[in-house]
Scaffold this motif. Structure first.
Motif, PDB file in Angstrom:
ATOM      1  N   MET A  96       0.849  -1.211   0.000  1.00 21.59           N
ATOM      2  CA  MET A  96       0.000   0.000   0.000  1.00 21.59           C
ATOM      3  C   MET A  96       0.876   1.250   0.000  1.00 21.59           C
ATOM      4  SD  MET A  96      -3.453   0.786   0.475  1.00 21.59           S
ATOM      5  CE  MET A  96      -4.315   2.327   0.779  1.00 21.59           C
ATOM      6  N   LYS A  97       0.660   2.097  -0.981  1.00 20.99           N
ATOM      7  CA  LYS A  97       1.445   3.327  -1.070  1.00 20.99           C
ATOM      8  C   LYS A  97       0.808   4.412  -0.196  1.00 20.99           C
ATOM      9  CE  LYS A  97       2.668   2.490  -5.889  1.00 20.99           C
ATOM     10  NZ  LYS A  97       4.112   2.471  -6.053  1.00 20.99           N
ATOM     11  N   ASP A  98       1.651   5.318   0.249  1.00 20.41           N
ATOM     12  CA  ASP A  98       1.169   6.427   1.072  1.00 20.41           C
ATOM     13  C   ASP A  98       0.782   7.604   0.164  1.00 20.41           C
ATOM     14  OD1 ASP A  98       0.544   7.798   3.348  1.00 20.41           O
ATOM     15  OD2 ASP A  98       2.581   8.585   3.611  1.00 20.41           O
ATOM     16  N   GLN A  99       0.014   7.316  -0.861  1.00 19.74           N
ATOM     17  CA  GLN A  99      -0.335   8.347  -1.844  1.00 19.74           C
ATOM     18  C   GLN A  99      -1.837   8.339  -2.081  1.00 19.74           C
ATOM     19  OE1 GLN A  99       2.271   7.038  -5.092  1.00 19.74           O
ATOM     20  NE2 GLN A  99       2.768   9.200  -5.446  1.00 19.74           N
ATOM     21  N   ILE A 100      -2.374   9.518  -2.388  1.00 16.29           N
ATOM     22  CA  ILE A 100      -3.793   9.597  -2.756  1.00 16.29           C
ATOM     23  C   ILE A 100      -3.888   9.543  -4.275  1.00 16.29           C
ATOM     24  CG2 ILE A 100      -5.822  11.110  -2.798  1.00 16.29           C
ATOM     25  CD1 ILE A 100      -4.881  12.164  -0.045  1.00 16.29           C
ATOM     26  N   LEU A 101      -4.711   8.648  -4.779  1.00 15.98           N
ATOM     27  CA  LEU A 101      -4.973   8.560  -6.222  1.00 15.98           C
ATOM     28  C   LEU A 101      -6.346   9.173  -6.489  1.00 15.98           C
ATOM     29  CD1 LEU A 101      -4.636   7.386  -9.147  1.00 15.98           C
ATOM     30  CD2 LEU A 101      -5.807   5.348  -8.294  1.00 15.98           C
ATOM     31  N   LYS A 102      -6.387  10.134  -7.393  1.00 16.43           N
ATOM     32  CA  LYS A 102      -7.670  10.749  -7.753  1.00 16.43           C
ATOM     33  C   LYS A 102      -8.161  10.164  -9.077  1.00 16.43           C
ATOM     34  CE  LYS A 102      -7.326  15.133  -5.280  1.00 16.43           C
ATOM     35  NZ  LYS A 102      -6.014  15.180  -4.616  1.00 16.43           N
ATOM     36  N   VAL A 103      -9.332   9.541  -9.042  1.00 18.74           N
ATOM     37  CA  VAL A 103      -9.949   8.984 -10.249  1.00 18.74           C
ATOM     38  C   VAL A 103     -11.112   9.910 -10.619  1.00 18.74           C
ATOM     39  CG1 VAL A 103     -11.147   6.989 -11.224  1.00 18.74           C
ATOM     40  CG2 VAL A 103      -9.304   6.640  -9.559  1.00 18.74           C
ATOM     41  N   VAL A 104     -11.029  10.519 -11.784  1.00 21.37           N
ATOM     42  CA  VAL A 104     -11.994  11.552 -12.171  1.00 21.37           C
ATOM     43  C   VAL A 104     -12.745  11.137 -13.427  1.00 21.37           C
ATOM     44  CG1 VAL A 104     -12.281  13.991 -12.771  1.00 21.37           C
ATOM     45  CG2 VAL A 104     -10.432  13.313 -11.203  1.00 21.37           C
ATOM     46  N   LYS A 105     -14.067  11.149 -13.336  1.00 19.32           N
ATOM     47  CA  LYS A 105     -14.897  10.872 -14.512  1.00 19.32           C
ATOM     48  C   LYS A 105     -15.488  12.180 -15.020  1.00 19.32           C
ATOM     49  CE  LYS A 105     -18.057   9.421 -17.400  1.00 19.32           C
ATOM     50  NZ  LYS A 105     -19.455   9.248 -17.085  1.00 19.32           N
ATOM     51  N   ILE A 106     -15.332  12.452 -16.310  1.00 16.59           N
ATOM     52  CA  ILE A 106     -15.956  13.644 -16.892  1.00 16.59           C
ATOM     53  C   ILE A 106     -17.038  13.181 -17.871  1.00 16.59           C
ATOM     54  CG2 ILE A 106     -14.006  13.839 -18.556  1.00 16.59           C
ATOM     55  CD1 ILE A 106     -15.719  16.965 -17.376  1.00 16.59           C
ATOM     56  N   GLY A 107     -18.231  13.673 -17.654  1.00 15.77           N
ATOM     57  CA  GLY A 107     -19.373  13.231 -18.469  1.00 15.77           C
ATOM     58  C   GLY A 107     -19.306  13.764 -19.888  1.00 15.77           C
ATOM     59  N   GLY A 108     -19.953  13.038 -20.778  1.00 16.35           N
ATOM     60  CA  GLY A 108     -19.929  13.375 -22.200  1.00 16.35           C
ATOM     61  C   GLY A 108     -20.459  14.765 -22.514  1.00 16.35           C
TER      62      GLY A 108
END
Lengths: 259, 259
Positions: A1-13
């Motif tokens: 487990m990394k000590d990092q925040i991953l941001k997953v971003v969905k942009i709508g059509g």
């Protein structure tokens, strides 16, 4: 487990179609620090292209069917034009990115949706995310940009719901990062009153969500979106927000999902 | 410098259109051992798509001009449909691949061709290859599949000659690998007599090449192709072969370029 925040971003059509807003959104996205992933929809572009090519959109019970011509158009527009244009724009903003569909690096493996009452055609439900491949890209400071296309183990490309792609990526990668999920769409968040754009519910927990479902306040596209949110919250995602194209800006009004 | 041979293979657009031959070619390609890269053309697919969409192909002095509509079609078809379909087919053959254009990972940086006598439109000449990014993929046993699209430093996607992409990749990566270059096209190799498909010149050195140029035996598409070959030979590529879709098979008739 990394000590990092991953941001997953969905942009709508629909947001992609507004050039000006989309450019601002991409600036906000490219300014995010740390590892990040973008998932995009395609909006009306595929429908327009299908129309121009003389392909008829097949509908059953008001739901769109992905026949072989639709799939071709989706691969061309979502997997090609929109995806590569976003990557080029991000490169211009010094955000080193890579445009992917689920076949690339076997990143998003799906199974073809079974035919029950309705045959949805070439539609995939996600079975597996290749977290190792994706985190290897993130480790090189490369931002994956995903089109909503998955691939079966047998090498068949399938149309896949973009919100599900975003949620499954955030869930799978929560084993490596502290993952956060951001849904950017046309509204400022989940609305208490569908006709009042300012009636944003700022905090939404499971109890309130169930109450809203009972009251039928949540309908149409919000139903699968919120289903995805609570699934993701249940399965390891640490933070989930829904809002409009300004969601990544500080102090933007939005809905936060709570456990 | 790694002690490995890298095979860079270009498959011409016309070969992609023949489903059966293309399938056999992909099997041969996927069976190649060691690091490898595939570059594909697009053949008539883009022209057909442009025609269906009502876009007119602009020609000046018999040369095709890439206007903004042509570029869109090229990104959709080469960068989307053809590229992702090849990746899916390779995955089905257990060849883990990734579909890229030059914008992805800043892999192929170009400059827009200057307007002199002719304005070719959105056409790029390759300025830089990101060998580090590409070799990082190869190190993970991932096979890059490139569409012939490059990207400027300013984030503009540009149509780029596929043979040049292949040659420049082989040249740039020759600093890391012992690189070999394979051009698969409609003919069995360089022909002594254009109307006799069996008149393949098996070994072609610079002296003979210059003589063939003087005799006007080499013309049309073979001119830039062979120019690319001798450039690549001069600039570090260790082996170059030209042949048809069976080129990667043992004992196939072909032309070998000699120093």
């Amino acid at each position: 487990m990394k000590d990092q925040i991953l941001k997953v971003v969905k942009i709508g059509g629909k947001l992609i179609e507004d050039d000006e807003k989309f450019q601002v959104f991409l600036r906000d996205f490219s300014s995010l620090e740390g590892p990040k992933i973008l998932i995009h929809g395609g909006g009306n572009y595929a429908t327009e292209m299908a129309y121009k090519l003389g392909y008829k959109t097949k509908m059953i019970d008001g739901r769109r069917i992905t026949d072989s011509n639709s799939l071709k158009v989706i691969i061309m527009t979502y997997g090609g034009l929109i995806n590569k244009s976003i990557v080029a724009k991000l490169q211009a903003m010094d955000c080193n990115s890579i445009g992917l569909c689920g076949a690339d690096g076997k990143s998003i493996i799906s199974t073809k949706r079974e035919v029950n009452e309705i045959d949805y055609g070439f539609v995939g439900d996600i079975a597996e995310i290749n977290s190792i491949f994706i985190s290897a890209l993130l480790d090189q400071n490369i931002t994956p940009v995903f089109s909503p296309i998955s691939c079966t183990r047998e090498g068949e490309l399938l149309n896949t719901n973009g919100d599900s792609v975003a949620a499954e990526l955030a869930i799978a990668l929560s084993s490596i990062y502290k993952s956060e999920l951001y849904f950017c769409f046309e509204k400022k968040g989940v609305l208490q009153n569908a006709v009042d754009d300012d009636s944003v519910i700022e905090n939404l927990d499971l109890k309130k969500y169930k109450a809203l479902l009972d009251e039928k306040v949540i309908s149409d596209g919000m139903l699968p979106k919120l289903y995805n949110c609570f699934q993701a919250m249940e399965r390891g995602v640490s933070k989930i927000c829904l809002g409009d194209s300004t969601l990544l800006q500080k102090n933007s009004k939005h809905t936060k999902i709570l456990k």
